[in-house]
Design a protein around this motif. Structure first.
Motif, PDB file in Angstrom:
ATOM      1  N   MET A  82     -37.669 -15.465 -54.479  1.00  0.00           N
ATOM      2  CA  MET A  82     -36.819 -15.395 -53.283  1.00  0.00           C
ATOM      3  C   MET A  82     -37.126 -14.147 -52.465  1.00  0.00           C
ATOM      4  O   MET A  82     -37.197 -14.199 -51.231  1.00  0.00           O
ATOM      5  N   MET A  83     -37.317 -13.005 -53.115  1.00  0.00           N
ATOM      6  CA  MET A  83     -37.647 -11.775 -52.390  1.00  0.00           C
ATOM      7  C   MET A  83     -39.007 -11.903 -51.686  1.00  0.00           C
ATOM      8  O   MET A  83     -39.173 -11.512 -50.535  1.00  0.00           O
ATOM      9  N   ALA A  84     -39.962 -12.458 -52.392  1.00  0.00           N
ATOM     10  CA  ALA A  84     -41.304 -12.602 -51.809  1.00  0.00           C
ATOM     11  C   ALA A  84     -41.289 -13.550 -50.613  1.00  0.00           C
ATOM     12  O   ALA A  84     -41.887 -13.264 -49.562  1.00  0.00           O
ATOM     13  N   GLU A  85     -40.620 -14.692 -50.737  1.00  0.00           N
ATOM     14  CA  GLU A  85     -40.586 -15.661 -49.647  1.00  0.00           C
ATOM     15  C   GLU A  85     -39.773 -15.147 -48.468  1.00  0.00           C
ATOM     16  O   GLU A  85     -40.094 -15.417 -47.310  1.00  0.00           O
ATOM     17  N   LEU A  86     -38.703 -14.368 -48.751  1.00  0.00           N
ATOM     18  CA  LEU A  86     -37.916 -13.781 -47.671  1.00  0.00           C
ATOM     19  C   LEU A  86     -38.768 -12.811 -46.859  1.00  0.00           C
ATOM     20  O   LEU A  86     -38.768 -12.837 -45.620  1.00  0.00           O
ATOM     21  N   GLU A  87     -39.494 -11.955 -47.546  1.00  0.00           N
ATOM     22  CA  GLU A  87     -40.362 -11.003 -46.852  1.00  0.00           C
ATOM     23  C   GLU A  87     -41.464 -11.721 -46.080  1.00  0.00           C
ATOM     24  O   GLU A  87     -41.792 -11.366 -44.945  1.00  0.00           O
ATOM     25  N   LYS A  88     -42.025 -12.745 -46.677  1.00  0.00           N
ATOM     26  CA  LYS A  88     -43.098 -13.507 -46.027  1.00  0.00           C
ATOM     27  C   LYS A  88     -42.576 -14.209 -44.771  1.00  0.00           C
ATOM     28  O   LYS A  88     -43.264 -14.273 -43.741  1.00  0.00           O
ATOM     29  N   THR A  89     -41.351 -14.709 -44.845  1.00  0.00           N
ATOM     30  CA  THR A  89     -40.786 -15.436 -43.708  1.00  0.00           C
ATOM     31  C   THR A  89     -40.527 -14.513 -42.530  1.00  0.00           C
ATOM     32  O   THR A  89     -40.909 -14.811 -41.394  1.00  0.00           O
TER      33      THR A  89
END
Length: 1450
Positions: A1238-1245
């Motif tokens: 979730m942290m990785a995808e949030l940052e990527k988004t």
């Protein structure tokens, strides 16, 4: 003064012509002068002649030259002074010019005035004198005379415009104009320009061309602009003067706007010009380019320039014929030569431009780089990139990067490259070294498509270039082969092999270089050695050529030397080389004569050579079982290819049949007698032998003789009477025998069908209670016995799998059942024999150092870790390793190995408590199954007839492919596809590390191409779909009875797990098939259509020739239907991956939502688990599935908020071993996986969201602000979870991705807040207040990391603190920008831990002042500030985090 300019080539030629004509006239005039000098002097009393005579010029009549008695400069000075000091000046000028006009009325006199004067000086002075000017040119050099004389010349010139050339060869208009060139000074340049342009407008075409090209030598720099405008107007009126006008414009200093206008005009005519004019036009266009418009001009030029359009058809066809004829003769005819010259000149212009003008080279590269579509690329593009690469060293890396990107994206395909070489080979030949350098760089790449492109560069360079370049190509390929890098060696050998096939005669000239590779055989794999010997043998034996004899001698010498070596490795290399060479020696004659006379046999001489060579191999290998077995395998492969002549095949068949029968087959009645450690029994017979004519395989006695007798045991009487044969050769020898019989009898195996059902002399293999009482030696003996039996059965199945009779099919299925049964027994023995090394099953070089993982400690460790993965096995120190592909790594904890089925059986039955082993570790010691074996998957119910002694049907038995046998076949097929179709991620071998034995056990598979394998698997899709649907129905029925428990009442645990494994293997096979990257190659597209049609027709019988998109959509729907019966999480992940692979081939996006929905469905499902499977979900697979869900969902932020805001609170309130009710896969054990993703995808988004600009509309600003509010809210929810879940992995994720999120906030969000603050003050304040609390928690986390001195955490602290400090400064800048500086203030921020407790520094009790200085923060100011009557604004400010006073060195 007018600066002198370099004359153009055309003008040089003109001046040379004039000089030649003058030189030819001078001797004649001198002779005439000597004999008639007193009659030729012009005698007249007018002012013109007198003044000339006084100044030093004697005028002559007739053909004699005017004489110059003084130096030219002296003459001009004297005449000038005489005229100026004359009493009647300036009237004397008019009188002088009038005299000139009168004098030149005579054409001969006029001609003499235009030709050079003769110098009257002594001999020594004349030797060093320069060329004398004409009288007119001398007079034009006097300023006071120049305007009048120019006027006189232009009045005189029209008289000669339309006259033919004089008898003396002089062209008067050209001669007159030449007087105006290179004048030291022009008095009235504007008037001269006007006169010249008027003259051009009335002159005939051929003179117009000369006059235009003379303009740069006539005019001064001040007149360039006016001339440029008039020439541009003339260009619009007269297209026939395009080339000379453009040539002149490049030599003039003109206004860029004018050049741009002319360039646009020329661009419009580009498609209609002739090839001869093209170089000059391109030169002008490139000359007129500036830094600002370079990209635009080059892009337009590239679109309109199609060189194929200009090339003459005859020359184009001649260039194409070079590919077929490989001749190097130049094309006949002037047109072809002219076309080649023009194209060469055209590319020379481009070479010059890109070499000296960086803006042109970069613009051309960018123009090609910005072309996205494959269809928009032209042949010209690749040629230009090659030229820029070769001429401009500064942009080499840039060109290479563009080429790589274009190759990866599929824009530069093989057909485009071939056409480039075909059309532009003359130009590319000159830059051959650069092309080879580029090819070398590409072959070093890790990307398969780039490697293929590099190999094509070598191939076409060899085919199209001359002998020298061919030699360079072969040398470069040999260098690749000797480099030792496996990928390079494979690529270079493939290219050499193709060149030998396509252009044997040219390759034969370079055979000496290829022969040198024989010194580097040590580092080659068996497959590479076969290719090399095939290449050399083809060069040596393809024709009886004198130049090939030395290669034949060298090869015979090398092979004999290797065969006689006592080192096993060299002996094996000799066997491979000898068999390969024998195949070429026998095959070439049959192939060459079969075209006309049918298949004829080899000559007696060649037959003798082949048989003697094979006998030599046999005699040299018979002392070594491994060498003999390799010989049999290599020979079998040769026969399978059909490369052996019938005469040689007949000889081989006779010897093999008799030798095999003598070595391994005994009569059933001749029961072995001897002192064996175990009672000998005839087992696994498929027929009841009531008579004495039955046979059996004599396995146990042979193995006993080898293992026990050599240790000092006594030999039996039977063994002493015959020569011992190693049982190691049983399976290879049978393979050779089977293929010989098959070839001789057109596929029929009736002669040896008794070997399918004959029994084997073994002993009772089921260990029972005696397992623990047996010695280690007995354990090893039993293991070897089972391995040999398994390999015998595998070869029997290979042999008889394609027999069509039901009786044979039933027996093959029975043998499969025996294999599965023996594997189960073998695992029991291996579990108590930890250091056992099995007998070899593959005998090539790669197996010399292979040992299995057998240590009991390792076995126990593997059992503890769960399922075995390739990466774990490598880490345990084994020299063996399985495929390092992404697929295997991803499934390392979920993919059942061939023995996991039995392992699970023992676990759930509870019968075995001892550590078990995986037969996957022993994969190299099993014989390879042929791809034809999988035709057994077609079998449904097979009726097997049992006959009595009189061949009457006694009973019938129904045989069906059972789940264990199905799983056995699917596991093997899955491994084959993974090895063949999925490329290895890391192909390079790290320094000082041994090569992975990825290809061991797949030697037969690699005899075929990937396309052939895919074709075979597509044929199996229908039966595999049947099995998939049957398993689907099984689990559907099972879930209706027992919804969520594996080991519920009435559940067959063993059957359940076997069916689950079959399900997973089928999905893996489908995924490997459809993930193959070769489907869109032109010759493979039909395979994709065929495969998709099979899946589509499972739903409904579709119409033939459906569109690809329709087939993909229907196939997606078919596979999606299996989601309801997925038995475990591993199968779910493979189904998702399979659907994604189907989706990638489609341009439609509607199915993307289905992927996200299905992934969420799997995450929200309660997966069944037994007592032993509490943690059946792999963390890596969960990470993958969750990432797929978040990447495919419509709103990543909403999905994250749902998981973190709903699922995690449910988990917190659940019992210790509980899970979230909404997301059952979310447990305390898997929380860190969810948190990380979730942290990785949030940052990527948020990083992918473009920063807003002030020019955007108000609606866009509001939408982006709302988006950032949601993102910060999600970040706040996630970051606050560390108060509950404070494990070290969670904190590490928080530090790493927290910093990245703050950086994205700085770059993407702060520009938006700059111009949104005034209109959305409250929203901005709320956003900053929320984010302030989050960053404060990050600051506390930094303090927590330091106080615990955790190096893994503290390494992220400095960068995070720096980012937080930048945020404070950026918020302050935003306030100043909005005139609200007073709202910003700094305060003290104390260091606290995660629980909120203050962290006291070392000096905190002595001096709080230092701490206050080092720990400051900014707080939100809610106070309103009103400035100069503006709207009230206020701002929220962020915390500031700097290092503590006792700052550690991180």
């Amino acid at each position: 003064m007018v600066p002198k300019r370099r004359p153009s080539k055309l003008e040089d030629k003109e001046s040379l012509t004039e000089e030649a004509s003058k030189a030819s006239k001078q001797p004649l005039s001198k002779k005439t002068k000597k004999s008639h000098i007193h009659n030729e002097v012009e005698e007249n009393d007018n002012v013109f002649i007198k003044l000339l005579k006084t100044s030093g010029v004697i005028l002559k009549t007739g053909e004699s030259q005017n004489q110059l008695t003084v130096d030219q400069i002296v003459f001009q000075k004297k005449l000038f002074q005489t005229l100026r000091k004359h009493p009647s000046y300036p009237q004397i000028i008019e009188e002088f010019v009038s005299g000139l006009e009168s004098y030149i009325e005579d054409q001969d006199s006029f001609r003499n005035c235009l030709l050079s004067c003769e110098r009257l000086q002594d001999e020594e002075a004349s030797m060093g004198a320069s060329y004398s000017k004409s009288l007119i040119k001398l007079l034009l050099g006097i300023d006071i005379l120049q305007p009048a004389i120019i006027k006189t010349l232009f009045e005189k010139l029209p008289e000669f415009l339309f006259e033919n050339v004089n008898s003396d060869g002089l062209n008067m208009p050209r001669l007159i104009i030449s007087q105006l060139k290179w004048l030291d000074r022009i008095v009235d340049g504007k008037d001269l320009t006007t006169k010249v342009m008027q003259l051009i407008s009335i002159a005939p075409l051929y003179l117009q061309h000369d006059f235009v090209t003379s303009l740069p030598e006539i005019l001064g720099d001040s007149q360039h602009g006016d001339v440029g405008k008039e020439l541009s107007d003339l260009l619009m009126e007269n297209t026939s003067l395009t080339v000379p006008i453009l040539d002149v414009l490049t030599s003039l200093r003109l206004d860029p706007k004018l050049l741009s206008q002319v360039r646009q005009l020329v661009m419009g005519k580009l498609s209609s010009v002739s090839l001869d004019d093209l170089p000059v036009i391109i030169k002008f266009i490139l000359h007129s380019v500036t830094a600002t418009d370079a990209l635009e001009v080059i892009s337009e030029l590239r679109e309109k320039l199609d060189l194929q359009h200009f090339i003459l058809p005859s020359w184009f066809h001649a260039s194409q014929s070079k590919l077929k004829n490989k001749g190097r003769q130049s094309s006949s005819g002037n047109q072809e030569n002219s076309g080649q010259d023009c194209v060469t000149l055209f590319f020379d212009v481009i070479k010059s431009a890109v070499r000296y003008e960086k803006i042109i080279s970069e613009a051309w590269i960018k123009a090609i780089e910005s072309t996205a579509s494959e269809s928009e690329h032209k042949i010209f593009d690749i040629a230009i990139l090659f030229i820029i690469y070769s001429t401009n060293t500064q942009v080499k890396k840039y060109v290479e990067r563009v080429l790589r990107n274009k190759i990866r994206s599929g824009c530069f395909e093989e057909q485009l490259l071939q056409s480039t070489f075909c059309i532009h080979y003359v130009v590319l030949k000159d830059i051959c070294p650069s092309i080879l350098s580029l090819a070398q760089s590409f072959v070093h790449s890790l990307d398969q498509s780039i490697i293929l492109f590099g190999s094509l560069l070598y191939k076409y360079a060899f085919n199209f270039f001359d002998t020298y370049c061919q030699q360079e190509v072969v040398g470069a390929l040999v260098t690749h082969i000797c480099s030792g890098n496996e990928a390079e060696v494979d690529t270079a050998l493939d290219v050499l092999l193709e060149l030998v096939v396509l252009n044997l005669s040219a390759m034969r000239l370079n055979a000496i270089f290829v022969k040198g590779i024989l010194d580097y055989l040590d580092n080659m794999s068996p497959r590479q050695i076969r290719k090399l010997f095939y290449i050399l043998s083809t060069l040596a034996f393809s024709q009886q050529h004198e130049a090939s004899s030395h290669i034949q001698d060298d090869m015979h010498l090398v092979i004999r030397k290797q065969l006689s070596s006592t080192i096993v490795r060299y002996k094996l290399i000799g066997i491979i080389g000898a068999v390969t060479m024998a195949g070429i020696m026998a095959a070439d004659r049959t192939r060459s004569s079969s075209l006309t006379q049918g298949r004829t046999d080899v000559s007696n001489e060649q037959y003798t050579q082949v048989t003697s060579l094979l006998q030599l191999v046999h005699s040299c290998s018979k002392q070594s079982p491994q060498a003999s077995a390799l010989y049999y395998d290599e020979f079998a492969t040769l026969i399978q290819r059909g490369n052996l002549a019938p005469k040689a095949l007949e000889w081989v068949g006779q010897t093999i049949f008799n030798d095999f029968q003598d070595a391994f087959v005994v009569d059933f009645c001749a029961f072995p007698e001897g002192d064996y450690p175990f009672p000998v029994k005839a087992l696994y017979g498929l027929e009841e032998y009531s008579s004495r004519d039955g046979i059996a395989i004599n396995l146990l006695p042979l193995l006993y003789s080898q293992d026990f007798a050599k240790d000092g045991g006594r030999m039996t009487s039977q063994e002493s009477d015959q020569k011992l044969v190693s049982p190691l050769c049983l399976a290879p020898y049978f393979r050779l025998l089977r293929l010989c019989v098959e070839k001789q009898h057109n596929g029929s195996l009736e002669e040896i069908d008794g070997l399918l059902d004959c029994p084997i002399f073994l002993t009772d293999l089921e260990p029972g209670e005696r397992l623990t009482s047996m010695s280690v030696k007995e354990h090893s003996f039993m293991c070897s016995l089972i391995f040999l039996t398994l390999n015998w059965f595998r070869e029997v199945v290979n042999a008889f799998c394609r027999q069509t009779s039901p009786e044979m099919k039933g027996k093959v299925l029975t043998r499969l059942k025996h294999i599965v049964e023996l594997q189960r027994i073998l695992e029991k023995y291996l579990a108590v024999t930890p250091y056992y090394v099995p007998p070899l099953a593959h005998f090539d070089l790669e197996t010399l150092d292979v040992t299995p993982i057998t240590a009991a400690a390792i076995s126990a460790k593997i059992r503890k870790q769960g399922k075995i993965g390739g990466r774990k096995r490598k880490a345990d120190g084994s020299k063996t390793s399985s495929s390092d592909t992404l697929s295997k790594e991803d499934s390392s904890e979920c993919v059942p190995t061939p023995s996991d089925r039995s392992q699970l059986e023992k676990e759930f039955k509870g019968k075995e408590e001892k550590p078990s082993v995986s037969l996957q570790n022993y994969r190299f010691f099993f014989r390879e199954l042929d791809i034809e074996v999988f035709s057994i998957l077609h079998c449904g119910l097979v009726t097997k007839f049992i006959f009595d002694t009189e061949m009457h049907t006694e009973a019938t038995e129904v045989v069906q492919l059972q789940p264990p046998e199905l799983l056995f076949l699917l596991e093997d097929l899955s491994q084959k596809l993974e090895n063949m179709l999925i490329p290895s991620v890391a192909r390079r071998i790290p320094f000082l590390k041994s090569k992975g034995h990825r290809n061991i056990g797949f030697s037969h598979l690699h005899q075929r191409s990937a396309q052939q394998i895919v074709h075979s698997v597509v044929q199996l899709l229908t039966p595999m779909c049947n099995h998939l649907e049957n398993i689907h129905n099984y689990f559907q029925c099972l879930s209706a009875e027992n919804p969520s428990v594996v080991d519920g009442p009435g559940m067959k645990v063993q059957e359940y797990h076997i069916m689950s494994s079959c399900y997973q293997r089928l999905l893996q096979i489908f995924h490997a098939l459809f993930a193959w990257n070769g489907f869109f190659q032109p010759h493979c597209v039909h395979l994709l259509y065929s495969a998709l049609e099979v899946l589509t027709n499972r739903l409904k019988q579709g119409e033939p020739d459906q569109a690809l998109e329709e087939l993909l959509s229907q196939s997606f729907n078919y596979l999606q239907n299996f989601s309801h019966s997925i038995p475990n999480f591993q199968c779910a992940l493979y189904l998702i991956r399979l659907l994604m692979v189907i989706l990638e081939k489609s341009t439609a996006t509607k199915n993307k939502e289905k992927i996200a929905s299905l992934a969420k469905q799997f995450l929200c499902r309660v997966w069944p688990s037994g007592e032993k499977e509490k943690s059946s979900i792999s963390t890596e697979q969960l990470h993958t599935l969750l990432s797929i869900y978040l990447e495919h969902t419509d709103s990543v932020l909403k999905a994250i908020e749902e998981i973190a805001g709903v699922g995690v609170p449910e988990l917190i309130s659940s019992p210790k071993d509980g899970s979230s009710s909404t997301f059952p896969t979310l447990t305390r054990h898997t929380f860190v996986i969810f948190f990380r993703v979730m942290m990785a995808e949030l940052e990527k988004t948020v990083k992918g969201l473009q920063a807003g600009t002030a020019a955007d509309s108000q609606q866009i600003h509001e939408e982006k602000l709302l988006y950032w509010n949601m993102a910060v809210r999600d970040f706040s929810i996630l970051i606050n979870l560390i108060k509950v879940f404070d494990s070290r992995p969670v904190l590490h994720v928080c530090l790493k991705y927290g910093r990245l999120f703050v950086e994205a906030f700085l770059k993407q969000c702060m520009p938006l807040l700059d111009f949104s603050f005034r209109k959305h003050r409250e929203d901005v304040l709320s956003l900053l207040e929320t984010f302030q609390l989050d960053t404060r928690l990050l600051h506390h986390l930094c303090g927590h990391s330091k106080i615990h001195q955790d190096m893994k955490l503290t390494k992220h602290v400095p960068l995070l603190k720096k980012t937080l400090e930048l945020l404070v400064c950026r918020v302050k800048a935003m306030l100043i920008f909005n005139n609200c500086r007073e709202a910003f203030w700094l305060g003290n921020l104390k260091n606290r831990d995660l629980q909120g407790e203050e962290i006291l520094s070392q000096n905190s009790q002595e001096s709080t002042a230092e701490e206050s200085e080092d720990n400051t923060t900014s707080q939100v100011s809610k106070s309103k500030a009103t400035e100069d009557g503006e709207d009230e604004v206020s701002d929220g400010e962020k915390e500031q985090d700097s290092d503590e006073s006792d700052d550690d060195s991180d």
